[in-house]
Design a protein around this motif. Structure first.
Motif, PDB file in Angstrom:
ATOM      1  N   LEU A  26       6.214  10.705   4.217  1.00  0.00           N
ATOM      2  CA  LEU A  26       7.682  10.779   4.251  1.00  0.00           C
ATOM      3  C   LEU A  26       8.307   9.964   3.115  1.00  0.00           C
ATOM      4  O   LEU A  26       9.321  10.371   2.540  1.00  0.00           O
ATOM      5  CB  LEU A  26       8.210  10.306   5.612  1.00  0.00           C
ATOM      6  CG  LEU A  26       7.930  11.276   6.774  1.00  0.00           C
ATOM      7  CD1 LEU A  26       8.256  10.612   8.109  1.00  0.00           C
ATOM      8  CD2 LEU A  26       8.729  12.573   6.626  1.00  0.00           C
ATOM      9  N   LEU A  27       7.701   8.827   2.785  1.00  0.00           N
ATOM     10  CA  LEU A  27       8.201   8.064   1.632  1.00  0.00           C
ATOM     11  C   LEU A  27       8.044   8.893   0.355  1.00  0.00           C
ATOM     12  O   LEU A  27       8.949   8.956  -0.484  1.00  0.00           O
ATOM     13  CB  LEU A  27       7.443   6.733   1.489  1.00  0.00           C
ATOM     14  CG  LEU A  27       7.620   5.702   2.604  1.00  0.00           C
ATOM     15  CD1 LEU A  27       6.757   4.474   2.336  1.00  0.00           C
ATOM     16  CD2 LEU A  27       9.085   5.303   2.748  1.00  0.00           C
ATOM     17  N   ILE A  36      15.138   3.850  -2.576  1.00  0.00           N
ATOM     18  CA  ILE A  36      14.415   4.149  -1.342  1.00  0.00           C
ATOM     19  C   ILE A  36      14.426   2.938  -0.420  1.00  0.00           C
ATOM     20  O   ILE A  36      14.361   1.795  -0.880  1.00  0.00           O
ATOM     21  CB  ILE A  36      12.964   4.602  -1.657  1.00  0.00           C
ATOM     22  CG1 ILE A  36      12.308   5.209  -0.415  1.00  0.00           C
ATOM     23  CG2 ILE A  36      12.119   3.454  -2.217  1.00  0.00           C
ATOM     24  CD1 ILE A  36      11.097   6.066  -0.741  1.00  0.00           C
ATOM     25  N   ASP A  37      14.557   3.218   0.867  1.00  0.00           N
ATOM     26  CA  ASP A  37      14.473   2.168   1.876  1.00  0.00           C
ATOM     27  C   ASP A  37      13.276   2.480   2.763  1.00  0.00           C
ATOM     28  O   ASP A  37      13.348   3.315   3.658  1.00  0.00           O
ATOM     29  CB  ASP A  37      15.744   2.122   2.726  1.00  0.00           C
ATOM     30  CG  ASP A  37      15.617   1.143   3.884  1.00  0.00           C
ATOM     31  OD1 ASP A  37      14.650   0.339   3.885  1.00  0.00           O
ATOM     32  OD2 ASP A  37      16.466   1.183   4.789  1.00  0.00           O
ATOM     33  N   PRO A  38      12.138   1.811   2.516  1.00  0.00           N
ATOM     34  CA  PRO A  38      10.930   2.163   3.265  1.00  0.00           C
ATOM     35  C   PRO A  38      11.051   1.929   4.767  1.00  0.00           C
ATOM     36  O   PRO A  38      10.334   2.542   5.556  1.00  0.00           O
ATOM     37  CB  PRO A  38       9.846   1.278   2.641  1.00  0.00           C
ATOM     38  CG  PRO A  38      10.553   0.228   1.880  1.00  0.00           C
ATOM     39  CD  PRO A  38      11.902   0.758   1.521  1.00  0.00           C
ATOM     40  N   THR A  39      11.981   1.053   5.174  1.00  0.00           N
ATOM     41  CA  THR A  39      12.096   0.780   6.616  1.00  0.00           C
ATOM     42  C   THR A  39      12.635   1.993   7.379  1.00  0.00           C
ATOM     43  O   THR A  39      12.648   1.988   8.607  1.00  0.00           O
ATOM     44  CB  THR A  39      13.000  -0.443   6.896  1.00  0.00           C
ATOM     45  OG1 THR A  39      14.321  -0.173   6.414  1.00  0.00           O
ATOM     46  CG2 THR A  39      12.456  -1.678   6.215  1.00  0.00           C
ATOM     47  N   ALA A  40      13.041   3.036   6.651  1.00  0.00           N
ATOM     48  CA  ALA A  40      13.460   4.276   7.319  1.00  0.00           C
ATOM     49  C   ALA A  40      12.328   4.880   8.148  1.00  0.00           C
ATOM     50  O   ALA A  40      12.586   5.616   9.102  1.00  0.00           O
ATOM     51  CB  ALA A  40      13.947   5.285   6.278  1.00  0.00           C
ATOM     52  N   CYS A  87       0.808  -1.213   0.000  1.00  0.00           N
ATOM     53  CA  CYS A  87       0.000   0.000   0.000  1.00  0.00           C
ATOM     54  C   CYS A  87       0.848   1.273   0.000  1.00  0.00           C
ATOM     55  O   CYS A  87       0.817   2.062  -0.929  1.00  0.00           O
ATOM     56  CB  CYS A  87      -0.935  -0.034   1.216  1.00  0.00           C
ATOM     57  SG  CYS A  87      -1.929   1.432   1.451  1.00  0.00           S
ATOM     58  N   ASN A  88       1.636   1.482   1.064  1.00  0.00           N
ATOM     59  CA  ASN A  88       2.296   2.777   1.264  1.00  0.00           C
ATOM     60  C   ASN A  88       3.227   3.170   0.129  1.00  0.00           C
ATOM     61  O   ASN A  88       3.137   4.289  -0.390  1.00  0.00           O
ATOM     62  CB  ASN A  88       3.105   2.791   2.568  1.00  0.00           C
ATOM     63  CG  ASN A  88       2.230   2.768   3.815  1.00  0.00           C
ATOM     64  OD1 ASN A  88       2.741   2.814   4.929  1.00  0.00           O
ATOM     65  ND2 ASN A  88       0.909   2.690   3.650  1.00  0.00           N
ATOM     66  N   LEU A  89       4.137   2.268  -0.260  1.00  0.00           N
ATOM     67  CA  LEU A  89       5.101   2.656  -1.284  1.00  0.00           C
ATOM     68  C   LEU A  89       4.466   2.796  -2.673  1.00  0.00           C
ATOM     69  O   LEU A  89       4.727   3.793  -3.364  1.00  0.00           O
ATOM     70  CB  LEU A  89       6.295   1.686  -1.295  1.00  0.00           C
ATOM     71  CG  LEU A  89       7.516   2.166  -2.095  1.00  0.00           C
ATOM     72  CD1 LEU A  89       7.952   3.567  -1.699  1.00  0.00           C
ATOM     73  CD2 LEU A  89       8.678   1.193  -1.945  1.00  0.00           C
ATOM     74  N   PRO A  90       3.587   1.862  -3.091  1.00  0.00           N
ATOM     75  CA  PRO A  90       2.875   2.118  -4.356  1.00  0.00           C
ATOM     76  C   PRO A  90       2.094   3.432  -4.329  1.00  0.00           C
ATOM     77  O   PRO A  90       2.083   4.174  -5.316  1.00  0.00           O
ATOM     78  CB  PRO A  90       1.931   0.914  -4.485  1.00  0.00           C
ATOM     79  CG  PRO A  90       2.598  -0.173  -3.713  1.00  0.00           C
ATOM     80  CD  PRO A  90       3.297   0.502  -2.567  1.00  0.00           C
ATOM     81  N   ALA A  91       1.462   3.744  -3.192  1.00  0.00           N
ATOM     82  CA  ALA A  91       0.694   4.996  -3.100  1.00  0.00           C
ATOM     83  C   ALA A  91       1.610   6.203  -3.275  1.00  0.00           C
ATOM     84  O   ALA A  91       1.259   7.178  -3.961  1.00  0.00           O
ATOM     85  CB  ALA A  91      -0.034   5.068  -1.762  1.00  0.00           C
TER      86      ALA A  91
END
Ligand SMILES: [Zn+2]
Ligand SMILES: [Zn+2]
Length: 342
Positions: free
Chosen positions: A176-177, A306-310, A146-150
């Motif tokens: 933030l992403l 990008i590293d989403p775990t940030a 969800c979050n990163l595709p969005a």
């Protein structure tokens, strides 16, 4: 919200499979349900929340061809068939076959189980489920639902030029992403708006000029600093009417507002007058076609862009989710995204 023992998910139709939840997360959009703001969607004591997952296939229906027991997978938050007129146009969130079925989003959206559970039934697995590259850690994978595709969709739709000024409205996890991606697209000034101080600090670390939206003089100063007319582009991830109105106020005439937030406030009064007199272009993609953007999200992670775990700040066990969800809902300082493990 309560944790209860329920019967395990099972294969019900030939195209189904069942995954064991390896890791899940909670989305800002879940808060509408958690806060009881959309009571009609949820059947208390029945609806399991959660649409973000890293799962392992444990049972496969007879009609499934692409997956085997043991595969590590993720799903986009909604189920799509890939063949109807909406899916063929890339509008997978509007799949006509599944009728906008969303994992863990209540009876109004397909009444599917959610990922805040040990096992989840996945219907039409061949049509929308995705195998996960081996090199992706378990805590990265739920971001692909969800979050990163969005973020990818909203930033792409904003169509940011290399010197454009940009306002980021809402600096929660997905904001933030998106901000991280925005910073890679423009050398212009990027302003980041959020009422929570710790979220503004996180935005500053990404190179943005942080602004408290509650400070009216600071908001006016941003318009003043951008040629006195406002920013070229706005990316919105506040997901509330007030955030949307701020986005409209910050955009310059002829500018573009790309909304990635979820708006479930049918009666919110937005001024048509303000929209009209600015010649604005609106791109609202909060009901995101995540299936389509999932591959691009994977490509960005694999390439190290990008590293989403940030934005992953907390790790909780499923049993502790009700308590942690309160802290997430209250936007506790320093609380962004939580990883949930059974
Ligand atoms: Zn989500
Ligand atoms: Zn479809």
């Amino acid at each position: 919200m309560a944790i209860e023992d329920v019967p395990d998910a099972t294969v019900q139709e030939d195209g189904d499979l069942v995954v064991r939840t390896v890791a899940a997360s909670m989305c800002g959009s879940d808060l509408y349900l958690f806060n009881g703001e959309v009571e009609a969607l949820v059947a208390p004591g029945h609806t399991t929340l959660g649409h973000e997952i890293c799962g392992e296939v444990v049972e496969v229906g007879r009609g499934v061809g692409r997956f085997r027991v043991g595969d590590r997978v993720t799903f986009p938050y909604s189920v799509s068939c890939g063949r109807c007129v909406s899916c063929r146009a890339g509008q997978t969130a509007h799949c006509l076959t599944t009728g906008k079925a969303i994992y863990g989003f209540g009876t109004a959206f397909g009444d599917l189980g959610g990922s805040h559970a040990e096992y989840v039934r996945v219907p039409r697995a061949d049509d929308h489920l995705e195998a996960v590259p081996e090199e992706f850690a378990d805590d990265v994978v739920p971001f692909l639902s969800c979050n990163l595709p969005a973020a990818v969709i909203a930033v792409g739709a904003a169509d940011i030029g290399p010197a454009d000024s940009v306002a980021m409205v809402g600096c929660g996890p997905t904001g933030l992403l998106a901000l991280d991606l925005v910073r890679r697209r423009t050398a212009g000034t990027v302003f980041a708006f959020d009422p929570v101080a710790s979220r503004r600090e996180a935005a500053e670390k990404l190179g943005a000029v942080a602004v408290d939206p509650g400070d009216q003089s600071a908001v006016a100063a941003v318009v003043e600093q951008t040629d006195g007319v406002g920013v070229h582009r706005v990316v919105e991830f506040a997901g509330r009417g007030a955030g949307f109105d701020l986005a409209i106020a910050l955009a310059r005439p002829g500018g573009k507002v790309s909304g990635g937030g979820v708006y479930l406030e049918p009666d919110h009064p937005t001024s048509l007058y303000d929209l009209y007199f600015k010649n604005l272009t609106l791109e609202l993609n909060g009901f995101a076609n995540a299936k389509v953007a999932q591959w691009e999200a994977m490509r960005l992670v694999r390439a190290g862009v990008i590293d989403p775990t940030a934005v992953l700040t907390h790790r909780v066990r499923l049993d502790d989710l009700p308590e942690a969800a309160v802290r997430f809902a209250e936007r506790e300082p320093g609380f962004l995204k939580m990883l949930i493990t059974p």
